[in-house]
Design an enzyme around this catalytic site. Structure first.
Site, mmCIF file in Angstrom:
data_model
loop_
_atom_site.group_PDB
_atom_site.id
_atom_site.type_symbol
_atom_site.label_atom_id
_atom_site.label_comp_id
_atom_site.label_asym_id
_atom_site.label_seq_id
_atom_site.Cartn_x
_atom_site.Cartn_y
_atom_site.Cartn_z
ATOM 1 N N ASN A 212 12.313 -2.024 6.434
ATOM 2 C CA ASN A 212 12.758 -2.056 7.825
ATOM 3 C C ASN A 212 13.643 -3.254 8.110
ATOM 4 O OD1 ASN A 212 11.543 0.319 8.782
ATOM 5 N ND2 ASN A 212 9.581 -0.701 9.087
ATOM 6 N N HIS A 217 15.238 0.491 10.928
ATOM 7 C CA HIS A 217 14.128 1.409 11.135
ATOM 8 C C HIS A 217 14.496 2.871 10.892
ATOM 9 C CE1 HIS A 217 11.067 -1.407 12.593
ATOM 10 N NE2 HIS A 217 12.079 -2.083 13.103
ATOM 11 N N ASP A 221 12.324 5.175 8.602
ATOM 12 C CA ASP A 221 11.791 6.494 8.974
ATOM 13 C C ASP A 221 12.129 7.543 7.919
ATOM 14 O OD1 ASP A 221 10.713 5.474 11.282
ATOM 15 O OD2 ASP A 221 12.248 6.283 12.619
ATOM 16 N N GLU A 247 3.052 2.669 7.816
ATOM 17 C CA GLU A 247 3.220 3.081 6.422
ATOM 18 C C GLU A 247 1.902 3.481 5.772
ATOM 19 O OE1 GLU A 247 2.989 -1.515 6.264
ATOM 20 O OE2 GLU A 247 3.487 0.084 7.692
ATOM 21 N N ARG A 267 -0.566 11.008 -10.146
ATOM 22 C CA ARG A 267 0.631 11.854 -10.161
ATOM 23 C C ARG A 267 1.519 11.544 -8.966
ATOM 24 N NH1 ARG A 267 -1.821 16.350 -10.665
ATOM 25 N NH2 ARG A 267 -2.008 16.868 -8.452
#
Length: 345
Positions: A212, A217, A221, A247, A267
């Site tokens: 960020n 931002h 996003d 997050e 994975r």
């Protein structure tokens, strides 16, 4: 007509998806005034040639309660879409398909669902007249609108993953379903592994603040959105994926063993590490997990997984840590249940 209006009003007040599915098939039979002999709501899961049919609700004339497939069912036990030619045609054409002979069958894709991922299959002894078909289509549209409202309230606006306010209910439902299956082991049910259970994992993007700060931002996003897509590609149709905010993400899944749980999370970790995020490049994630315990609580399970995430971040990041394994190895100290509570809201 008054009974139909009352049933629609009752259905509009439901907030549980299973109850809404059951109400749909019941209402389809009721509004047909005996013309429809069975109604089956099917969700199509999988991709390509491996698409399969998961029954969300099925009701036969004369039955008191609809039946459904267990959400946690073994993928290989579900029938292929190709086993049902009319369902396959409805999916490919994205419109209703009707048989020409008895028993008369109609398969209607849900309106507004991308890829027609859900179908309503109805059967009758005689061809349904236009009025009955219009009523069924109207009921199906109402059901679809209600699903849209539930999605609006239960999904994160950016990633379209489930949001945190739905977590508690899903947690208790998952544990209840698991206990019910364990208590109803019939002769045809495969033997469960001693380590089989429901797992909760908490995922946190490493150094997300730098993304960020360095890129803005909007790019941040985009990273969250792409991560959500990687999560969907890494887990099964019945695994539940949440964005808790910022997050931080949560995964609720059922696995046969601790090794399978760790492999699924590893994975995902590798997919994220190897993915080239536009402008940002490489990012990594730290993941902590815990098996759900008897009489567990959402806050208790979240607290254990969160402590495992904290350990991962304090010891190099970009790794998967299992709370129970950390305790067993002496790397962290197990805390009493009352001290593990975390205020999720």
């Amino acid at each position: 007509m008054n009974a139909l209006v009352q049933s629609l009003a009752k259905m509009s007040g439901l907030r549980d998806r299973d109850a809404l599915d059951f109400a749909l098939v019941q209402l389809v039979l009721d509004c047909s005034e005996g013309a429809v002999q069975s109604a089956c709501l099917v969700r199509v899961v999988g991709e390509g040639d491996d698409r399969r049919c998961l029954t969300l609700a099925r009701l036969e004339a004369g039955q008191n309660e609809p039946v459904r497939d267990v959400v946690w069912t073994d993928w290989t036990l579900l029938p292929h879409v190709t086993d049902y030619p009319m369902r396959q045609q409805a999916l490919e054409r994205v419109r209703a398909v009707h048989s020409k002979g008895a028993p008369f069958t109609g398969v209607l894709p849900l309106p507004g669902v991308p890829g027609a991922a859900a179908l309503l299959e109805i059967t009758s002894t005689e061809p349904l007249n236009a009025r009955t078909l219009d009523l069924v289509q109207g009921v199906l549209q109402t059901y679809n609108n209600l699903l849209g409202l539930l999605d609006y309230g239960e999904k994160d606006a950016l990633t379209e993953l489930l949001n945190r306010k739905t977590f508690d209910g899903a947690f208790f439902k998952a544990t209840a379903d698991h206990r019910t299956e364990d208590n109803n082991q019939g002769p045809d049910r495969r033997v469960s592994s001693p380590d089989e259970g429901v797992w909760l994992a908490v995922l946190d993007i490493d150094h997300f603040k730098r993304v960020n700060d360095n890129f803005g931002h909007l790019i941040g996003d985009e990273v969250l959105l792409l991560l959500a897509r990687l999560m969907r590609a890494s887990f099964r149709f019945h695994d539940q994926l949440y964005r808790f905010g910022g997050e931080e993400f949560v995964i609720l899944m059922r696995c046969d063993s601790v090794d399978h749980a760790h492999a699924a999370l590893e994975r995902l970790r590798l997919r994220v590490q190897e993915y080239a995020f536009p402008q940002v490049g490489t990012i990594t994630v730290s993941i902590g997990c815990s098996v759900l315990l008897p009489n567990d609580t959402p806050s208790g399970a979240f607290g254990r997984a969160d402590k495992a995430v904290y350990h991962a971040k304090e010891h190099g990041r970009n790794q998967v840590c299992n709370y129970q394994a950390l305790v067993a190895s002496g790397l962290i100290v197990e805390q009493a249940a009352e001290n593990m509570d975390v205020d999720l809201f």
